[in-house]
Design a protein around this motif. Structure first.
Motif, PDB file in Angstrom:
ATOM      1  N   PRO A  18      -8.065   3.753   6.176  1.00 15.07           N
ATOM      2  CA  PRO A  18      -7.340   3.446   7.425  1.00 15.07           C
ATOM      3  C   PRO A  18      -5.957   2.823   7.266  1.00 15.07           C
ATOM      4  CG  PRO A  18      -9.656   3.027   7.740  1.00 15.07           C
ATOM      5  CD  PRO A  18      -9.481   3.356   6.266  1.00 15.07           C
ATOM      6  N   PRO A  19      -5.740   1.835   6.374  1.00 17.73           N
ATOM      7  CA  PRO A  19      -4.375   1.303   6.277  1.00 17.73           C
ATOM      8  C   PRO A  19      -3.331   2.349   5.864  1.00 17.73           C
ATOM      9  CG  PRO A  19      -5.908  -0.234   5.292  1.00 17.73           C
ATOM     10  CD  PRO A  19      -6.685   1.033   5.581  1.00 17.73           C
ATOM     11  N   PHE A  20      -3.704   3.315   5.049  1.00 19.74           N
ATOM     12  CA  PHE A  20      -2.771   4.382   4.686  1.00 19.74           C
ATOM     13  C   PHE A  20      -2.744   5.466   5.767  1.00 19.74           C
ATOM     14  CE2 PHE A  20      -2.414   4.120  -0.254  1.00 19.74           C
ATOM     15  CZ  PHE A  20      -1.768   2.908  -0.139  1.00 19.74           C
ATOM     16  N   LEU A  21      -3.896   5.877   6.225  1.00 24.74           N
ATOM     17  CA  LEU A  21      -3.993   6.964   7.202  1.00 24.74           C
ATOM     18  C   LEU A  21      -3.178   6.665   8.459  1.00 24.74           C
ATOM     19  CD1 LEU A  21      -5.353   9.667   7.994  1.00 24.74           C
ATOM     20  CD2 LEU A  21      -7.218   8.302   8.955  1.00 24.74           C
ATOM     21  N   PHE A  22      -3.323   5.458   8.988  1.00 19.67           N
ATOM     22  CA  PHE A  22      -2.676   5.131  10.260  1.00 19.67           C
ATOM     23  C   PHE A  22      -1.240   4.642  10.117  1.00 19.67           C
ATOM     24  CE2 PHE A  22      -7.263   4.640  11.239  1.00 19.67           C
ATOM     25  CZ  PHE A  22      -7.351   5.764  12.055  1.00 19.67           C
ATOM     26  N   SER A  23      -0.785   4.458   8.890  1.00 21.94           N
ATOM     27  CA  SER A  23       0.608   4.040   8.708  1.00 21.94           C
ATOM     28  C   SER A  23       1.479   5.170   8.166  1.00 21.94           C
ATOM     29  CB  SER A  23       0.693   2.816   7.790  1.00 21.94           C
ATOM     30  OG  SER A  23       0.225   3.128   6.504  1.00 21.94           O
ATOM     31  N   ASN A  47       6.565   0.038   6.320  1.00 22.00           N
ATOM     32  CA  ASN A  47       5.448   0.348   5.433  1.00 22.00           C
ATOM     33  C   ASN A  47       5.886   0.648   4.005  1.00 22.00           C
ATOM     34  OD1 ASN A  47       3.554   0.166   7.560  1.00 22.00           O
ATOM     35  ND2 ASN A  47       4.162   2.204   8.231  1.00 22.00           N
ATOM     36  N   LEU A  48       7.138   0.427   3.683  1.00 25.58           N
ATOM     37  CA  LEU A  48       7.637   0.768   2.352  1.00 25.58           C
ATOM     38  C   LEU A  48       6.925  -0.020   1.249  1.00 25.58           C
ATOM     39  CD1 LEU A  48      11.476   1.026   3.035  1.00 25.58           C
ATOM     40  CD2 LEU A  48       9.865   2.894   2.669  1.00 25.58           C
ATOM     41  N   PHE A  49       6.656  -1.290   1.489  1.00 25.40           N
ATOM     42  CA  PHE A  49       5.971  -2.073   0.461  1.00 25.40           C
ATOM     43  C   PHE A  49       4.511  -1.652   0.353  1.00 25.40           C
ATOM     44  CE2 PHE A  49       3.858  -5.806  -1.342  1.00 25.40           C
ATOM     45  CZ  PHE A  49       4.635  -5.989  -2.475  1.00 25.40           C
ATOM     46  N   SER A  50       3.845  -1.466   1.476  1.00 20.25           N
ATOM     47  CA  SER A  50       2.411  -1.126   1.434  1.00 20.25           C
ATOM     48  C   SER A  50       2.161   0.232   0.801  1.00 20.25           C
ATOM     49  CB  SER A  50       1.785  -1.200   2.825  1.00 20.25           C
ATOM     50  OG  SER A  50       2.355  -0.235   3.679  1.00 20.25           O
ATOM     51  N   MET A  51       3.110   1.160   0.900  1.00 16.72           N
ATOM     52  CA  MET A  51       2.903   2.480   0.303  1.00 16.72           C
ATOM     53  C   MET A  51       2.870   2.412  -1.216  1.00 16.72           C
ATOM     54  SD  MET A  51       6.571   4.519   0.612  1.00 16.72           S
ATOM     55  CE  MET A  51       6.093   5.995  -0.252  1.00 16.72           C
ATOM     56  N   THR A  52       3.427   1.348  -1.783  1.00 15.68           N
ATOM     57  CA  THR A  52       3.478   1.210  -3.233  1.00 15.68           C
ATOM     58  C   THR A  52       2.429   0.241  -3.769  1.00 15.68           C
ATOM     59  OG1 THR A  52       5.059  -0.619  -3.173  1.00 15.68           O
ATOM     60  CG2 THR A  52       5.978   1.613  -3.192  1.00 15.68           C
ATOM     61  N   ASP A  53       1.741  -0.441  -2.901  1.00 13.82           N
ATOM     62  CA  ASP A  53       0.952  -1.612  -3.267  1.00 13.82           C
ATOM     63  C   ASP A  53      -0.018  -1.432  -4.432  1.00 13.82           C
ATOM     64  OD1 ASP A  53       0.055  -4.242  -3.148  1.00 13.82           O
ATOM     65  OD2 ASP A  53      -1.499  -3.728  -1.708  1.00 13.82           O
ATOM     66  N   ARG A  86      11.005  11.326   5.760  1.00 11.67           N
ATOM     67  CA  ARG A  86      10.000  11.125   4.716  1.00 11.67           C
ATOM     68  C   ARG A  86      10.647  10.461   3.506  1.00 11.67           C
ATOM     69  NH1 ARG A  86       7.351  15.003   0.486  1.00 11.67           N
ATOM     70  NH2 ARG A  86       9.526  15.491   0.308  1.00 11.67           N
ATOM     71  N   VAL A  87       9.940   9.459   2.959  1.00 10.79           N
ATOM     72  CA  VAL A  87      10.389   8.808   1.727  1.00 10.79           C
ATOM     73  C   VAL A  87       9.300   8.975   0.678  1.00 10.79           C
ATOM     74  CG1 VAL A  87      11.935   7.178   2.883  1.00 10.79           C
ATOM     75  CG2 VAL A  87       9.552   6.537   2.434  1.00 10.79           C
ATOM     76  N   VAL A  88       9.705   8.866  -0.590  1.00 12.69           N
ATOM     77  CA  VAL A  88       8.792   9.127  -1.710  1.00 12.69           C
ATOM     78  C   VAL A  88       8.909   8.001  -2.738  1.00 12.69           C
ATOM     79  CG1 VAL A  88       8.240  10.740  -3.586  1.00 12.69           C
ATOM     80  CG2 VAL A  88       9.015  11.625  -1.381  1.00 12.69           C
ATOM     81  N   ALA A  89       7.759   7.600  -3.267  1.00 10.76           N
ATOM     82  CA  ALA A  89       7.710   6.660  -4.391  1.00 10.76           C
ATOM     83  C   ALA A  89       6.980   7.362  -5.531  1.00 10.76           C
ATOM     84  CB  ALA A  89       6.963   5.391  -3.998  1.00 10.76           C
ATOM     85  N   ARG A  90       7.593   7.322  -6.712  1.00 12.12           N
ATOM     86  CA  ARG A  90       6.983   7.927  -7.899  1.00 12.12           C
ATOM     87  C   ARG A  90       6.730   6.834  -8.926  1.00 12.12           C
ATOM     88  NH1 ARG A  90      10.860  11.538  -6.151  1.00 12.12           N
ATOM     89  NH2 ARG A  90      10.003  13.544  -5.526  1.00 12.12           N
ATOM     90  N   PHE A  91       5.597   6.910  -9.569  1.00 14.45           N
ATOM     91  CA  PHE A  91       5.184   5.948 -10.577  1.00 14.45           C
ATOM     92  C   PHE A  91       4.932   6.712 -11.866  1.00 14.45           C
ATOM     93  CE2 PHE A  91       3.795   4.872  -6.387  1.00 14.45           C
ATOM     94  CZ  PHE A  91       4.083   3.522  -6.251  1.00 14.45           C
ATOM     95  N   ALA A  92       5.457   6.233 -12.983  1.00 16.21           N
ATOM     96  CA  ALA A  92       5.231   6.889 -14.267  1.00 16.21           C
ATOM     97  C   ALA A  92       5.000   5.825 -15.331  1.00 16.21           C
ATOM     98  CB  ALA A  92       6.414   7.777 -14.637  1.00 16.21           C
ATOM     99  N   LEU A  93       3.883   5.924 -15.994  1.00 20.31           N
ATOM    100  CA  LEU A  93       3.467   4.977 -17.024  1.00 20.31           C
ATOM    101  C   LEU A  93       3.547   5.694 -18.362  1.00 20.31           C
ATOM    102  CD1 LEU A  93       2.252   2.144 -17.355  1.00 20.31           C
ATOM    103  CD2 LEU A  93       0.015   3.143 -16.927  1.00 20.31           C
TER     104      LEU A  93
END
Length: 145
Positions: A18-23, A47-53, A86-93
């Motif tokens: 729900p926190p992701f679905l509704f935001s 929601n920019l911070f929560s999308m990366t949390d 639309r904005v995008v966050a990419r994570f690479a380890l």
């Protein structure tokens, strides 16, 4: 130690959480080797911070395997410009980061590690920089119970 969910299953679960679905957050991809992820957000304000949390913690925990404790310790965001559309966050380890973590925790010490992600708009412009600090250490025998 078997993982609770594989990356594809976790992605599906997170997309109906729900926190992701509704935001408007959509987990587009989590790599099979837990080394990268991509998250999209349909513009809905703050929601920019929560999308990366959870992503740095999830990727690091799973890439290192069951012999480690990994949790989020701190986080910060720097807003650079309004994120429209639309904005995008990419994570690479990468291997070098994982090797550094393993070396820093080899003797059982805790390791605090800052990880950074840029959130970009459709034109590739950075709208925010998000930093998360991870607490990482090898599990001790008493932690394995």
């Amino acid at each position: 130690m078997p993982r609770a969910l594989d990356p594809r299953a976790l992605r599906r679960v997170m997309n109906v959480w729900p926190p992701f679905l509704f935001s408007g957050v959509h987990v587009h991809r989590i790599a099979e080797d837990w080394r990268s992820a991509e998250v999209h957000l349909r513009s809905r304000g703050g929601n920019l911070f929560s999308m990366t949390d959870p992503f740095w913690m999830l990727l690091t925990m799973n890439a290192l395997g069951g012999g480690y404790i990994v949790w989020d310790r701190a986080g910060e965001i720097e807003f650079l410009k309004p994120g429209k559309g639309r904005v995008v966050a990419r994570f690479a380890l990468d291997d070098a980061t994982l090797d550094e973590i393993r070396a820093a925790t080899a003797g059982g010490e805790k390791h605090l590690r800052w990880m950074q992600t840029e959130v970009v708009d459709a034109g590739g412009e950075v709208v925010a920089r998000v930093r998360k600090q991870l607490y990482i250490r090898r599990k001790r025998d008493r932690d394995r119970q």
